[in-house]
Design an enzyme around this catalytic site. Structure first.
Site, PDB file in Angstrom:
ATOM      1  N   ARG A 441      -7.593   9.047   7.548  1.00 36.90           N
ATOM      2  CA  ARG A 441      -7.158   9.960   6.402  1.00 36.90           C
ATOM      3  C   ARG A 441      -8.304  10.933   6.299  1.00 36.90           C
ATOM      4  O   ARG A 441      -8.484  11.158   5.049  1.00 36.90           O
ATOM      5  CB  ARG A 441      -6.668   9.232   5.205  1.00 36.90           C
ATOM      6  CG  ARG A 441      -5.582   9.869   4.491  1.00 36.90           C
ATOM      7  CD  ARG A 441      -5.367   9.292   3.132  1.00 36.90           C
ATOM      8  NE  ARG A 441      -4.399   9.815   2.623  1.00 36.90           N
ATOM      9  CZ  ARG A 441      -4.244  10.148   1.301  1.00 36.90           C
ATOM     10  NH1 ARG A 441      -5.307   9.384   0.286  1.00 36.90           N
ATOM     11  NH2 ARG A 441      -3.338  10.469   0.671  1.00 36.90           N
ATOM     12  N   ASP A 476      -7.935   3.221  -6.035  1.00 36.62           N
ATOM     13  CA  ASP A 476      -7.426   3.253  -4.730  1.00 36.62           C
ATOM     14  C   ASP A 476      -8.146   2.853  -3.627  1.00 36.62           C
ATOM     15  O   ASP A 476      -9.495   2.940  -3.835  1.00 36.62           O
ATOM     16  CB  ASP A 476      -6.535   4.419  -4.590  1.00 36.62           C
ATOM     17  CG  ASP A 476      -5.677   4.471  -3.535  1.00 36.62           C
ATOM     18  OD1 ASP A 476      -5.414   3.406  -2.906  1.00 36.62           O
ATOM     19  OD2 ASP A 476      -4.650   5.441  -3.904  1.00 36.62           O
ATOM     20  N   ASP A 544       3.419   1.955  -0.956  1.00 36.26           N
ATOM     21  CA  ASP A 544       3.627   3.475  -1.005  1.00 36.26           C
ATOM     22  C   ASP A 544       4.849   3.835  -0.775  1.00 36.26           C
ATOM     23  O   ASP A 544       5.492   4.894  -0.861  1.00 36.26           O
ATOM     24  CB  ASP A 544       2.870   4.296   0.134  1.00 36.26           C
ATOM     25  CG  ASP A 544       1.339   4.360  -0.639  1.00 36.26           C
ATOM     26  OD1 ASP A 544       1.122   4.133  -1.761  1.00 36.26           O
ATOM     27  OD2 ASP A 544       0.652   5.081   0.109  1.00 36.26           O
TER      28      ASP A 544
HETATM   29  C1  GLA Z   1      -2.532   6.316  -1.741  1.00 31.86           C
HETATM   30  C2  GLA Z   1      -1.597   5.585  -2.875  1.00 31.86           C
HETATM   31  C3  GLA Z   1      -0.775   6.580  -3.375  1.00 31.86           C
HETATM   32  C4  GLA Z   1      -1.710   7.821  -3.803  1.00 31.86           C
HETATM   33  C5  GLA Z   1      -2.235   8.345  -2.714  1.00 31.86           C
HETATM   34  C6  GLA Z   1      -3.079   9.351  -3.162  1.00 31.86           C
HETATM   35  O1  GLA Z   1      -1.756   6.600  -0.814  1.00 31.86           O
HETATM   36  O2  GLA Z   1      -1.122   4.314  -2.579  1.00 31.86           O
HETATM   37  O3  GLA Z   1       0.053   6.016  -4.644  1.00 31.86           O
HETATM   38  O4  GLA Z   1      -2.354   7.459  -5.095  1.00 31.86           O
HETATM   39  O5  GLA Z   1      -3.026   7.460  -2.163  1.00 31.86           O
HETATM   40  O6  GLA Z   1      -3.881   9.881  -2.322  1.00 31.86           O
END
Ligand code: GLA
Length: 723
Positions: A441, A476, A544
């Protein structure tokens, strides 16, 4: 309660008994773990009786031709003494040999749970008792302490160990498990929770066969691939009946759970740090602490076993001001705007959400300077002034003035190459010497083994939390570890574990002074959903994937080993998943967790806005029942693709909520019968909406027939109240 009598230790919880004893050669033999046994019996007679060894077995001592370690149930084992099952330890001893033989020296029984110095652990001052057994190698001064913390009311026993090097040479620990236990096989099946990004928590059952099955992670975290929690169940065990042993680990790094069925039909279960790339150097006089493993047994099926896990984690792992407090209904802007937002847009969203009864506004990714997509800005804590001209503090002030709480997203362990931090300190990120680090990413992982990196995170995150009066943090961590190397270490085999210790230090320093903040952990969803993170943060973003149909499996699977109160679950926008489902369906599924929204409330229809107001009111009324009640799984998404049901019962059994869902409806079938559980059999319950009163027993045995199940993606809630 822990009792010791003539070399036999008996550990009792309310409904379980665990027995071990010291053998004639001072090994620790496992005697029994299961349903609570009557008191006052000589349990040493249950110990294994070997017959005279034949064939290829190795005799432990010439004086006893029936004593063979390979055929004993053991609590701990060494190497090179005739036990050919996987050993809980592999230690390069002074002199270079692996051979070791740990024998009982002494023990102590203490009130409460002794805390660890480097790792999170369960805690209780008055509700637990701990047995500490000290073992020493037969010839060298290398000691192992085994800790058994007994939580009577939760029917949980935790285990961990400490290795102490009393020799004048350094030891190398290649493998050191938190626990090892041997039991006679009873046609066990192993249940694990597997998946990956956006498909966490999928339940898999398989019957044990001779050999070793490993449930482990090498991503650096506890991982979305194989959750650390697993279950051993007898072959006829169901949700409501039969024996089940649950295991989990209070640890967020690479875990290793292994189950071995030996040729003597004994099952060895181990859990601990993954030996993959592990080589920890233990200098003279030093101690090494393993993470704490959780064990629970239920003789009444998987539902009861999960409830024991839930109680234990909620009461003895989760800490802080939010432990028992009702969590706020939140709205998060991620799926509503992704990176494309500005101050007016956020304010409009918050204003609308406030009117709907939402209590917490969360600003997700995209607020760092230069972060308009995922290629830049991670690692820099300056605010994107173009999007947020009044800064974060300005936004937070306005949100607070509206009467809402303000929450903020961080991803503190990561850095983009396009960032001021990376330009100034490329040495802060993980790199294997001579190789270009691998991106995921568009980001690299910061090296939390370095004190300067930990300092940078603690200072910057802490400053923003204080300056902007942040009430909630989403922490995160959006990639796995690669390039595991730290120039600060003598042994790179310490890297993964030291990273996690570094992370725990950072979390301690940020959270301990700010107990009022509600923290939620996230790792691209459930990539680090474990009791170690729950020690610092009472909830985790489950996945997610917010599609309600997929969430049925994710939440159902996760509920086997982790509490409902810890599961972050939100309502997505109608068309987010390419599958159209009603608002009611999405909301009903999201309610089985911490509740909130991942949608743009300014884009909802007038009808939807009205519905959301009602949904929020409804959720608040049910929240104590959902957060603190006993959870029962009724119909599994893993058994049928058609119907799913679960329910909550308040601890005093005065109310219950049954939730049922159709996935794909069966043709010409218009109703569904569910059999609620956990009610007071003799009490009368009013079934809301039906205007009838029935006894708990009647409801549980005759079941309730729910109408209107003729369409796909339908949900029904049934609220029961004791009259
Ligand atoms: C991750 C989290 C999402 C969001 C994105 C932001 O994927 O799980 O909920 O916060 O990052 O980049």
């Amino acid at each position: 309660m822990i009792l010791h009598d003539q070399g036999v230790f008996r550990l009792d919880t309310d409904h379980t008994t665990y027995v071990l004893r010291i053998t004639q050669f001072s090994h620790l033999e496992h005697v029994y773990y299961g349903r609570r046994l009557p008191e006052g019996e000589d349990l040493s007679v249950l110990a294994h009786r070997n017959s005279i060894m034949t064939g290829t077995s190795v005799m432990y001592d010439e004086s006893d031709e029936t004593y063979c370690l390979d055929n004993l149930c053991l609590e701990w084992s060494g190497i090179g003494m005739g036990d050919y099952r996987m050993s809980p330890c592999e230690i390069v001893m002074p002199g270079g040999a692996y051979g070791c033989d740990f024998l009982y020296q002494d023990h102590s029984i203490v009130e409460g749970t002794p805390q660890m110095q480097t790792l999170p652990s369960s805690s209780s001052l008055s509700e637990s008792q701990t047995l500490v057994l000290s073992l020493r190698d037969r010839t060298l001064d290398v000691r192992v302490e085994l800790y058994y913390a007994v939580y009577e009311a939760c029917d949980v026993i935790t285990r961990r160990c400490v290795v102490i090097n009393g020799e004048d040479k350094t030891l190398s620990l290649r493998r050191i498990m938190s626990m090892s236990i041997d039991m006679p096989d009873r046609n066990f099946s192993l249940v694990t929770f597997d998946g990956g990004w956006i498909k966490e928590g999928n339940r898999h059952d398989r019957a044990l066969a001779p050999g070793i099955y490993i449930n482990s992670s090498t991503t650096g975290w506890s991982s979305n691939r194989h959750n650390a929690g697993f279950i051993l169940r007898a072959d006829d065990t169901t949700e409501d009946r039969g024996d089940a042993y649950g295991f989990n680990l209070i640890y967020s790094g690479n875990h290793y759970g292994a189950v071995e069925l030996s040729n003597h039909s004994l099952v060895r279960v181990q859990l601990g740090i993954n030996p993959h790339c592990f080589d920890y150097l233990l200098n003279t006089g030093n101690r090494f602490e393993t993470p704490e493993a959780i064990m629970t047994f239920s003789g009444d099926g998987l539902n009861r076993m999960s409830q024991q896990f839930h109680d234990f984690v909620n009461r003895h792992v989760v800490r802080g001001e939010w432990k028992e407090r009702g969590r706020p209904v939140l709205t998060n802007n991620w799926e509503a705007t992704f990176f494309r937002f500005n101050h007016p847009k956020l304010m409009a969203t918050a204003r609308r959400a406030k009117k709907l009864g939402v209590e917490l506004f969360v600003l997700d990714d995209g607020w760092f300077k230069g972060r308009d997509d995922d290629t830049a800005g991670l690692g820099d804590y300056a605010v994107n002034k173009r999007k947020l001209p009044f800064g974060l503090a300005g936004l937070s002030r306005r949100i607070h003035r509206m009467g809402m709480m303000f929450g903020l997203w961080f991803e503190p362990e990561m850095v983009n190459r396009n960032s001021d931090l990376f330009r100034a300190h490329p040495e802060y990120c993980l790199t294997t010497p001579g190789r270009a680090p691998a991106l995921s990413r568009n980001q690299l992982v910061l090296n939390l083994c370095l004190p300067a990196v930990r300092e940078y995170i603690v200072e910057n995150v802490g400053r923003i939390l204080d300056e902007c009066s942040v009430d909630y943090v989403k922490w995160d961590c959006n990639r796995h570890i690669s390039d595991a190397f730290s120039p600060s270490l003598d042994s790179q085999g310490e890297f993964f574990h030291r990273y996690i210790i570094g992370l725990y230090e950072v979390l301690d320093r940020i959270f301990t002074p700010r107990p009022h903040i509600l923290f939620e952990s996230c790792s691209g969803g459930g990539g680090r959903f474990d009791p170690g993170m729950l020690y610092y943060m009472p909830q985790t973003w489950c996945s997610d994937n917010t599609d309600p149909v997929d969430r049925l499996k994710i939440q159902y699977g996760t509920s086997l080993c982790l509490p409902i109160a810890s599961m972050g679950s939100h309502v997505q926008a109608a068309r987010n998943a390419g599958r159209v489902t009603s608002l009611a369906y999405r909301a009903d599924i999201a309610m089985a967790g911490t509740f909130g929204y991942e949608l743009d409330p300014t884009k909802l229809s007038a009808d939807e806005l009205d519905d959301i107001k009602d949904i929020n009111e409804q959720f608040r009324a049910w929240q104590p029942l959902i957060q603190q009640g006993d959870f029962y799984r009724l119909l599994s998404p893993f058994d049928s693709s058609q119907y799913v049901a679960w329910m909550f019962v308040s601890p005093d059994k005065s109310e219950a909520l049954v939730q049922c869902f159709t996935v794909l409806a069966e043709p010409n079938r218009w109703d569904l019968r569910v059999y609620p559980r956990g009610l007071d059999p003799d009490a009368l319950y009013e079934v809301e909406d039906w205007a009838v009163e029935l006894h708990g027993d009647t409801i549980m045995h005759a079941g309730l027939r729910l109408q209107m199940f003729g369409w796909d993606f339908m949900s029904r809630n049934l609220y029961l109240k004791r009259v």
